[in-house]
Design a protein around this motif. Structure first.
Motif, mmCIF file in Angstrom:
data_model
loop_
_atom_site.group_PDB
_atom_site.id
_atom_site.type_symbol
_atom_site.label_atom_id
_atom_site.label_comp_id
_atom_site.label_asym_id
_atom_site.label_seq_id
_atom_site.Cartn_x
_atom_site.Cartn_y
_atom_site.Cartn_z
ATOM 1 N N ARG A 118 7.915 -2.949 -6.196
ATOM 2 C CA ARG A 118 7.021 -3.732 -5.564
ATOM 3 C C ARG A 118 7.439 -5.223 -5.273
ATOM 4 N N THR B 70 2.006 -0.949 1.278
ATOM 5 C CA THR B 70 3.028 -0.058 0.556
ATOM 6 C C THR B 70 3.462 -0.742 -0.564
ATOM 7 N N LEU C 59 8.411 5.588 -2.733
ATOM 8 C CA LEU C 59 9.774 4.884 -3.535
ATOM 9 C C LEU C 59 10.831 5.473 -3.046
ATOM 10 N N LEU D 268 3.506 0.977 -4.583
ATOM 11 C CA LEU D 268 4.960 1.406 -5.267
ATOM 12 C C LEU D 268 4.568 1.331 -6.804
ATOM 13 N N ARG E 246 2.996 7.560 -5.134
ATOM 14 C CA ARG E 246 3.899 6.690 -5.197
ATOM 15 C C ARG E 246 5.431 6.852 -5.032
ATOM 16 N N GLN F 275 11.725 3.974 0.225
ATOM 17 C CA GLN F 275 11.907 2.581 0.452
ATOM 18 C C GLN F 275 13.250 2.290 0.715
#
Length: 128
Positions: A90, A80, A55, A84, A51, A58
């Motif tokens: 998200r 994805t 992040l 997150l 996770r 991203q």
């Protein structure tokens, strides 16, 4: 016969051994980490390292995508987003997924709606 729990533990062990030190996961042993297998790992094993990798990868547009030269593969955008670790991450990823549409087909049979997420600029991808 192998119980589901034993099978899950074996599966989890293999994935954990293949996971990169930074939390990412590639499609095959030793492969470069990519968003889709990393998201699957995060969801399947509730893995915090995976996770965090998502992040950290991203973009400012909310996307966690595979980029190689001209190709910006957004095919796993919704997956994805689900994986997150924070609500804001998200929401940003979902906003990207909803807003990223493909090109329209210029044929008489084509629907008036966009077709999926484009993986390469100027193209489209089917969504089933």
């Amino acid at each position: 016969m192998t119980s589901p729990q034993v099978a899950f533990e074996r599966f989890a062990d293999v994935l954990s051994r293949e996971q990169h030190a930074d939390g990412g996961l590639g499609w095959t042993a030793g492969a470069t980490a990519e968003p889709e297998p990393t998201a699957l790992l995060a969801l399947a094993l509730d893995d915090d390292r995976a996770r965090r990798w998502l992040l950290e990868h991203q973009g400012t547009d909310g996307a966690v995508v595979l980029e190689t030269g001209e190709v910006r593969n957004t095919g796993a955008a919704a997956l994805t987003a689900r994986a997150l670790p924070t609500e804001q991450a998200r929401l940003d990823a979902l906003a990207f997924a909803v807003g990223a549409v493909g090109s329209r087909l210029d044929t008489p049979d084509a629907a008036d709606d966009p077709l999926g997420w484009p993986w390469v600029p100027g193209t489209y991808a089917w969504v089933e």
